[in-house]
Design a protein around this motif. Structure first.
Motif, PDB file in Angstrom:
ATOM      1  N   UNK B 217       0.834  -1.207   0.000  1.00 55.05           N
ATOM      2  CA  UNK B 217       0.000   0.000   0.000  1.00 55.05           C
ATOM      3  C   UNK B 217       0.871   1.260   0.000  1.00 55.05           C
ATOM      4  N   UNK B 218       1.861   1.284   0.858  1.00 51.87           N
ATOM      5  CA  UNK B 218       2.746   2.450   0.948  1.00 51.87           C
ATOM      6  C   UNK B 218       3.450   2.698  -0.381  1.00 51.87           C
ATOM      7  N   UNK B 219       3.991   1.643  -0.938  1.00 48.03           N
ATOM      8  CA  UNK B 219       4.731   1.765  -2.185  1.00 48.03           C
ATOM      9  C   UNK B 219       3.823   2.271  -3.310  1.00 48.03           C
ATOM     10  N   UNK B 220       2.624   1.704  -3.379  1.00 40.01           N
ATOM     11  CA  UNK B 220       1.688   2.096  -4.430  1.00 40.01           C
ATOM     12  C   UNK B 220       1.206   3.535  -4.225  1.00 40.01           C
ATOM     13  N   UNK B 221       0.953   3.907  -2.968  1.00 41.52           N
ATOM     14  CA  UNK B 221       0.497   5.274  -2.685  1.00 41.52           C
ATOM     15  C   UNK B 221       1.581   6.286  -3.051  1.00 41.52           C
ATOM     16  N   UNK B 222       2.823   5.976  -2.723  1.00 39.26           N
ATOM     17  CA  UNK B 222       3.914   6.902  -3.055  1.00 39.26           C
ATOM     18  C   UNK B 222       4.119   6.992  -4.560  1.00 39.26           C
ATOM     19  N   UNK B 223       3.988   5.859  -5.240  1.00 40.91           N
ATOM     20  CA  UNK B 223       4.126   5.880  -6.699  1.00 40.91           C
ATOM     21  C   UNK B 223       3.055   6.757  -7.325  1.00 40.91           C
ATOM     22  N   UNK B 224       1.811   6.589  -6.850  1.00 43.65           N
ATOM     23  CA  UNK B 224       0.703   7.387  -7.395  1.00 43.65           C
ATOM     24  C   UNK B 224       0.889   8.878  -7.114  1.00 43.65           C
ATOM     25  N   UNK B 225       1.562   9.182  -5.998  1.00 48.87           N
ATOM     26  CA  UNK B 225       1.770  10.596  -5.657  1.00 48.87           C
ATOM     27  C   UNK B 225       2.950  11.197  -6.408  1.00 48.87           C
ATOM     28  N   UNK B 226       3.681  10.382  -7.156  1.00 47.51           N
ATOM     29  CA  UNK B 226       4.831  10.884  -7.923  1.00 47.51           C
ATOM     30  C   UNK B 226       6.126  10.901  -7.141  1.00 47.51           C
ATOM     31  N   UNK B 227       6.112  10.319  -5.947  1.00 48.59           N
ATOM     32  CA  UNK B 227       7.304  10.368  -5.087  1.00 48.59           C
ATOM     33  C   UNK B 227       8.498   9.665  -5.730  1.00 48.59           C
TER      34      UNK B 227
END
Lengths: 211, 531
Positions: B217-227
C-alpha cells in the motif's frame, strides 16, 4: 459511514464485502483480522488494495470466531479511517458442496461432522447443483475465495496465505502439510484455476453458509 | 560414513548440495545451471542442480545414502523427481544450521534468522553452544511482520511497469539496488513515519501483522503521488527504509543481548542479512565481539543447512562450527576442457603470467577471472569475477556500460588480508568479510586512492578480505598489482551482464570476451584474448 469525502460500506452478510465510494480516485487498504481465543495478537487473514468506485473488496471468511476489519487511507501517511468488528460465534453453519464429486462430498461431510463435534456447532448439510443459480450463489459463502482488485501474481499468493490455509486444513483434515505449498494444498482439496494470463485464481468447490 | 544430498526449491533460490563423510563437496544454485536469474523464476525447482550433483558425486538420487529437504519444497518434486524416502527439516532451522555450523565460532553463539517468511514463522532466534542449537524465539508469520518483507514488497511500486508489463524491480532480486541508493538519500519525516506504521518493533515482537499488505500500500500510494518519479525520490525512500531497518534490528538485538548477555557472538542468515549496511551497524555494536553472515544467506543456503543437519544427526562432522576457506563449491573445468571450448571462438591463448596481467589491470584493462569451482551464494568471490583497477573514478560508468548494467551499488574491493587494517576502520568480524557480507568505513587517506570501490556519499566499502592460504592465486594477482601501484586492492565485480546469473562455464566467459564485455580472460593457467 461518512468519512471525509468518501463512503465506506462493509457488508457482512456474504462474508466481508467492502465498497468505497468517492468523488475522486483514491487508494485504500482493507484488512481483515481474526482473533482466536488463545491468541494475544490478532492474525491477519486477508488484505487488499481497494480503489474507490471500482471493484468491491470481497472476502469470504465465514468462520467461527471474532473478526476485525480495518480500512486505511493514504494522506501523506497511512491513516486508519475505519474499523469494524464482527463475530460468528453461536451461529448455525451450513456446509454446501457445489462442484464436488461424491467422494469429495463425503470427505467434506466427514470433516464437517468432525468439526461440528469439536466446536459444538449445529450443522445442516445440503447438496446443491453443479451449476448454482445466481440465487443460490448469493446464498452461499465461499471458504477461501480470494478476490483481489489487482491481479496477484503466482508468487505473491502463497506467501500471503500459506499460514492461514495450512491451519485451516489441519483443523479439518489433519495430515502432514509441512512439506506442501499452499498451491498443492489447494490442488489437493479444492483446485486452482488461472485466467488466460496465469495471473488470477478462482477457487472452486467448497462453500460454507450461515443457515 | 555417508553421502547426503541437500535440496531446496519451490520458491526463489533453489539449490542442491552434496556432503560426503561430513565434508561439503558441492553446492550448486539452480540459477547458475539453468541460466535464469532466481528473482525472474520464482517457482524454480532444483531440477538441473540435482542432476549436476548427481554427476559430480557419481550417485543417482536413488543411490545416495540420505536425501534431505528444507521446507517448503513441494511434495510433487519429491514424488516425481526424487521418488524415495527423504528427511525434511524446517526452513528456519536450515537457515540457522547453515549460519551456525559454518561460523567458525566457539562458545556461545546467538543465531538470528530474519527473512520474508519460513514455514510458519518469519524470524527465529537460536542459542547455540558446543555444536547444539536450541530455538528460543519465533514469530508466527500471520501475527507479525518482518522488515525483510518490506524490502521485498515495496520494490514493485517503485518503477512503472516495463514495456512488457512486468515489474522492473523484483522481489528477492533487486533489494540490493534499493539499499545501494540509501546513502544518496535524505531523511523524510513523512516516509519515515509511514514506514514505522508498516513495521515496528517492541519487546521482542515485530508488528503489526500484514506488513506485506501495508508495504504494498505504501509503495503504491507513493508511486501514485509521484514520489518515485525522480532518482532522488527513490534514494530518499531507500534512505529512510535503511534507517528504519537499522533502528529496529539494532533495538531487537539489544533486547536479545539483555536477555542473553553472555552471548556476544552473532551468526545470521535469511534474506534480510544480504543488507551489508545493516550488518556493518551490527558489527559496530560495542557488545558484539563478532558477527558472521552466512555467505548463502538467502534461501539457496537452505540446501546446505538441510544436509548439515543430517550429517550432524549421523555424527559425521559438524560436531562444532567449521570455518570455510572459500565457497567455491560449484563446477570447475580443466585447462583442457577450456581449451576445447575455446576452439569455437575467435580467440587465442597465452600462458598466464601474474605480473603481466597485473600490468594490464594497472593500465586500465577490464579482466575476466575464472578459477576453480563457482561460488555458492550471491557474491563473486574470486572464482567468477571481473577485475579492474580501483583508482579511476570513471570506472563505475565504464563498467556499467560494458556490462549493460544500471547498478547503483558501488563496486566492491578485494583487499589483501595483510593491508586490511591500513584501509578500513573496524577491526573485527574479518572472517565474514572474506565473503563480502559487510560494509566497512574507509580511512580518510584511502578514499581518494581507491574511488572506484568507495560509496561516494558515506565513504563505506564492501570489501572481500583475500587470504593467501584460502585462495592463493587470487591473492597473488592483487599482490602483483600492489607491487606496480602501491595499492593492495583490486575492484571485483561479479562476472555477468545485466539480469544474467553469474557465469558458470568457460563458454559463458568466452562469449563475454568475444562480445567485448571484457578485454582479456584469465582461466586456469592461461590468458585468452580476441584474435
Amino acid at each position: 459511514m461518512q468519512k471525509n469525502n468518501y463512503n465506506i460500506q462493509i457488508d457482512f452478510t456474504r462474508g466481508v464485502s467492502c465498497k468505497i465510494n468517492s468523488d475522486e480516485n483514491r487508494l485504500f487498504l482493507v484488512e481483515i483480522y481474526e482473533k482466536l481465543a488463545n491468541d494475544s495478537i490478532p492474525r491477519i487473514l486477508e488484505s487488499s488494495l481497494v480503489f474507490s468506485n471500482q471493484e468491491a473488496f470481497q472476502v469470504y471468511r465465514n468462520w467461527h470466531g471474532n473478526y476485525h476489519v480495518k480500512v486505511y487511507d493514504w494522506n501523506n501517511g497511512i491513516r486508519l479511517v475505519h474499523t469494524e468488528d464482527f463475530n460468528y460465534f453461536n451461529k448455525k453453519v451450513l456446509f454446501v458442496a457445489h462442484t464436488l464429486n461424491d467422494d469429495e462430498f463425503n470427505l467434506w461431510l466427514k470433516m464437517a461432522l468432525d468439526f461440528s463435534n469439536k466446536q459444538g456447532f449445529s450443522f445442516n448439510f445440503a447438496r446443491k447443483s453443479d451449476n448454482p443459480s445466481e440465487e443460490n450463489y448469493n446464498r452461499v459463502y465461499h471458504i477461501g475465495r480470494f478476490i483481489s482488485t489487482q491481479p496477484m501474481t503466482l508468487h505473491e499468493w502463497p506467501l500471503f496465505n500459506r499460514q492461514i490455509w495450512r491451519r485451516y486444513f489441519n483443523e479439518f483434515n489433519p495430515r502432514d502439510w509441512s512439506t506442501q505449498t499452499s498451491e498443492e494444498i489447494f490442488n489437493d482439496i479444492v483446485g486452482i484455476s488461472e485466467n488466460k494470463n496465469g495471473e488470477t485464481f478462482t477457487i472452486k468447490s467448497m462453500y460454507l453458509e450461515h443457515a | 560414513m555417508s553421502t547426503i544430498f541437500g535440496l531446496y526449491g519451490g520458491a526463489h533460490d533453489s539449490a542442491a548440495v552434496y556432503i560426503k563423510d561430513g565434508e561439503i563437496i558441492s553446492c550448486i544454485e539452480e540459477e547458475r545451471i539453468n541460466r535464469i536469474k532466481s528473482g525472474n523464476n520464482y517457482f524454480s525447482l532444483p531440477n538441473e542442480s540435482l542432476t549436476t550433483i548427481e554427476n559430480v558425486s557419481g550417485l543417482n538420487v536413488s543411490e545416495v545414502d540420505h536425501v534431505t529437504f528444507a521446507t517448503h519444497t513441494p511434495n510433487e518434486f519429491i514424488l516425481n523427481r526424487v521418488k524415495r524416502d527423504v528427511d525434511v527439516y524446517d526452513h528456519h532451522q536450515c537457515h540457522a544450521a547453515g549460519a551456525y555450523y559454518t561460523s567458525g565460532m566457539e562458545g556461545k553463539v546467538l543465531t538470528v534468522i530474519i527473512d520474508g517468511g519460513g514455514t510458519d514463522n518469519s524470524n527465529t532466534v537460536w542459542l547455540c553452544e558446543d555444536g547444539e542449537m536450541k530455538v528460543v524465539h519465533s514469530d508466527l508469520f500471520a501475527s507479525g511482520g518482518t522488515i525483510a518483507q518490506v524490502w521485498g514488497y515495496v520494490l514493485h511500486g517503485i518503477h512503472e511497469l516495463d514495456k512488457n508489463g512486468n515489474f522492473v524491480w523484483k522481489m528477492c532480486k533487486d533489494e540490493g539496488k534499493l539499499m545501494g541508493m540509501a546513502p544518496d538519500g535524505e531523511y523524510d519525516e513523512m516516509v519515515y513515519n509511514a514506514l514505522k506504521d508498516v513495521i515496528s518493533y517492541d519487546s521482542l515482537r515485530f508488528f503489526p501483522a500484514n506488513t506485506i499488505g501495508k508495504a504494498t500500500f505504501l509503495s503504491e500510494a507513493l508511486r501514485r503521488s509521484g514520489y518515485f518519479s525522480t532518482k532522488q525520490g527513490i534514494s530518499n525512500f531507500a534512505h529512510n527504509l535503511q534507517l528504519v531497518t537499522e533502528e529496529i534490528i539494532i533495538e531487537y538485538l539489544h533486547d536479545l543481548h539483555a536477555l542473553y548477555p553472555e552471548y556476544d557472538k552473532i551468526a545470521v542468515a535469511g534474506g534480510l542479512f544480504a543488507n551489508v549496511k545493516l550488518n556493518q551497524k551490527i558489527n559496530q555494536l560495542d557488545w558484539v565481539k563478532e558477527i558472521f553472515v552466512f555467505p548463502a544467506m538467502s534461501d539457496s543456503g537452505l540446501a546446505l543447512g538441510a544436509a548439515i543437519l543430517k550429517s550432524k544427526e549421523l555424527g559425521e562432522g559438524f560436531e562444532k562450527p567449521i570455518k570455510l576457506n572459500n565457497v567455491h563449491f560449484g563446477l570447475s573445468y580443466s585447462d583442457e576442457e577450456v581449451y576445447k571450448a575455446s576452439l569455437n571462438f575467435e580467440v587465442e591463448r597465452t600462458e598466464y603470467v601474474p605480473s603481466e596481467m597485473a600490468k594490464e589491470i594497472n593500465d586500465g584493462k577490464i579482466i575476466g577471472w575464472f578459477q576453480g569451482g563457482f561460488e555458492y551464494g550471491p557474491r563473486a568471490l574470486g572464482s567468477r569475477s571481473i577485475l579492474v583497477r580501483p583508482t579511476n573514478p570513471e570506472t563505475h560508468r565504464i563498467l556499467n556500460e560494458r556490462l549493460k548494467r544500471y547498478d547503483t551499488m558501488p563496486f566492491a574491493p578485494m583487499v589483501m588480508e595483510e593491508y586490511f587494517n591500513e584501509i578500513f576502520v573496524e577491526d573485527k568480524s574479518k572472517y565474514t568479510a572474506e565473503f563480502m557480507t559487510m560494509c566497512y568505513d574507509t580511512k580518510e587517506e584511502w578514499i581518494e586512492k581507491i574511488p572506484a570501490v568507495i560509496q561516494k556519499s558515506d565513504k563505506t566499502a564492501r570489501p572481500q578480505i583475500v587470504r593467501k592460504e584460502a585462495i592463493p592465486k587470487y591473492w597473488e594477482i592483487v599482490d602483483e598489482y600492489r607491487k606496480l601501484s602501491g595499492i593492495p586492492v583490486l575492484l571485483n565485480t561479479s562476472f555477468n551482464a545485466h539480469n544474467e546469473p553469474i557465469i558458470n562455464t568457460p563458454q559463458n566467459a568466452l562469449k563475454h570476451l568475444v562480445f567485448g564485455v571484457i578485454d582479456k580472460l584469465i582461466i586456469g593457467n592461461y590468458v585468452y584474448a580476441k584474435k
